[in-house]
Design a protein around this motif. Structure first.
Motif, PDB file in Angstrom:
ATOM      1  N   PRO A   4       0.829  -1.215   0.000  1.00 18.74           N
ATOM      2  CA  PRO A   4       0.000   0.000   0.000  1.00 18.74           C
ATOM      3  C   PRO A   4       0.858   1.258   0.000  1.00 18.74           C
ATOM      4  O   PRO A   4       1.950   1.294   0.589  1.00 18.74           O
ATOM      5  N   ILE A   5       0.363   2.275  -0.652  1.00 23.11           N
ATOM      6  CA  ILE A   5       1.067   3.556  -0.725  1.00 23.11           C
ATOM      7  C   ILE A   5       0.809   4.347   0.558  1.00 23.11           C
ATOM      8  O   ILE A   5      -0.354   4.561   0.935  1.00 23.11           O
ATOM      9  N   PRO A   6       1.854   4.809   1.244  1.00 23.64           N
ATOM     10  CA  PRO A   6       1.631   5.620   2.445  1.00 23.64           C
ATOM     11  C   PRO A   6       1.081   6.996   2.062  1.00 23.64           C
ATOM     12  O   PRO A   6       1.622   7.660   1.174  1.00 23.64           O
ATOM     13  N   VAL A   7       0.004   7.395   2.733  1.00 20.87           N
ATOM     14  CA  VAL A   7      -0.661   8.655   2.419  1.00 20.87           C
ATOM     15  C   VAL A   7      -0.835   9.482   3.691  1.00 20.87           C
ATOM     16  O   VAL A   7      -1.322   8.968   4.714  1.00 20.87           O
ATOM     17  N   PHE A   8      -0.433  10.730   3.615  1.00 19.01           N
ATOM     18  CA  PHE A   8      -0.624  11.672   4.712  1.00 19.01           C
ATOM     19  C   PHE A   8      -1.712  12.661   4.311  1.00 19.01           C
ATOM     20  O   PHE A   8      -1.652  13.268   3.237  1.00 19.01           O
ATOM     21  N   VAL A   9      -2.724  12.815   5.156  1.00 10.61           N
ATOM     22  CA  VAL A   9      -3.842  13.705   4.868  1.00 10.61           C
ATOM     23  C   VAL A   9      -3.730  14.972   5.707  1.00 10.61           C
ATOM     24  O   VAL A   9      -3.503  14.910   6.924  1.00 10.61           O
ATOM     25  N   LEU A  20     -11.801  12.845   4.493  1.00 12.47           N
ATOM     26  CA  LEU A  20     -10.798  12.304   3.582  1.00 12.47           C
ATOM     27  C   LEU A  20     -10.217  11.001   4.118  1.00 12.47           C
ATOM     28  O   LEU A  20     -10.041  10.026   3.377  1.00 12.47           O
ATOM     29  N   GLU A  21      -9.926  10.985   5.404  1.00 10.76           N
ATOM     30  CA  GLU A  21      -9.355   9.783   6.003  1.00 10.76           C
ATOM     31  C   GLU A  21     -10.345   8.622   5.934  1.00 10.76           C
ATOM     32  O   GLU A  21      -9.961   7.481   5.650  1.00 10.76           O
ATOM     33  N   ALA A 101     -13.454   8.890  -3.220  1.00  9.36           N
ATOM     34  CA  ALA A 101     -12.393   7.966  -2.827  1.00  9.36           C
ATOM     35  C   ALA A 101     -11.721   7.363  -4.057  1.00  9.36           C
ATOM     36  O   ALA A 101     -10.490   7.254  -4.117  1.00  9.36           O
ATOM     37  N   CYS A 102     -12.514   6.988  -5.050  1.00  7.58           N
ATOM     38  CA  CYS A 102     -11.979   6.373  -6.265  1.00  7.58           C
ATOM     39  C   CYS A 102     -11.046   7.327  -6.996  1.00  7.58           C
ATOM     40  O   CYS A 102      -9.942   6.943  -7.405  1.00  7.58           O
ATOM     41  N   ARG A 103     -11.477   8.567  -7.160  1.00  8.20           N
ATOM     42  CA  ARG A 103     -10.658   9.548  -7.888  1.00  8.20           C
ATOM     43  C   ARG A 103      -9.397   9.896  -7.110  1.00  8.20           C
ATOM     44  O   ARG A 103      -8.318  10.034  -7.700  1.00  8.20           O
TER      45      ARG A 103
END
Length: 208
Positions: A4-9, A20-21, A101-103
């Motif tokens: 999984p790609i790490p994502v910071f919101v 968003l989370e 979420a998809c986009r």
């Protein structure tokens, strides 16, 4: 299985951040991380209602932690900020109304692959703004050698107009590998982080 790609919101208000989370938490392609866990592999998703100096400071703070890929969710990006945004590592701009979420995941995956995405109106506005900057610049600066090959200039020009790798390859009768290689050579030569920064740099310096 793909890691999984790490994502910071980051968002201006807690409600947007929570939304968003929640949208991303259930997606297997990504994993949410805190600011202390940001690395060069992290993609930051930043949501702002109106782009301001405070937004710039926040994005620079994220960038200073090593994050070089950002997705900006906003409706308030002013024309004169476009080059600045790209130079900070923003490689995708998404209108708030389209932030599903998809986009979001599509753009995050694209950012990891070095791809960029702009709303349809932005590439033209970016070029128009760059043109005004160039007209104000001294002619001696504009006439300096570009340092780019003809192929690189043609590829960057089409990237700046919003075309993706496949479309550029088709329009120039190149292979997709050739397009990716040209972009890699440019970003490596000028020590840039992604194709958005490459376009911003080239426009700012009058290379295209």
């Amino acid at each position: 299985m793909t890691t999984p790609i790490p994502v910071f919101v980051r968002a201006e208000d807690p409600l947007t951040a929570v939304g968003l989370e929640a949208a991303l938490k259930s997606r297997p392609e990504v994993t949410l991380v805190g600011k202390d866990d940001i690395t060069a592999c992290t993609v930051a998703v930043a949501a702002v209602e109106a782009f301001s100096d405070a937004t710039v400071r926040a994005l620079r703070a994220v960038s200073s932690r090593g994050c070089s890929r950002m997705v900006l969710v906003t409706d308030g990006l002013a024309e004169e900020r476009l080059l600045e945004v790209a130079a900070m590592g923003v490689c995708a701009v998404l209108p708030r109304a389209e932030a599903t979420a998809c986009r979001l995941v599509q753009l995050i995956v694209g950012a990891t692959a070095g791809q960029g995405s702009l709303p349809a109106a932005l590439p033209g506005r970016l070029l128009a703004h760059a043109g005004r900057v160039q007209r104000k610049a001294p002619s001696a600066v504009r006439e300096q050698p570009t340092g780019l090959s003809e192929r690189e200039m043609r590829v960057l020009q089409l990237v700046s107009e919003g075309y993706d790798t496949r479309e550029i390859a088709r329009r120039l009768s190149y292979s997709e590998r050739t397009v990716k290689s040209a972009l890699h050579d440019i970003t490596s030569r000028y020590r840039l982080k992604n194709r958005s920064q490459a376009v911003a740099y080239a426009l700012r310096e009058g290379l295209i």
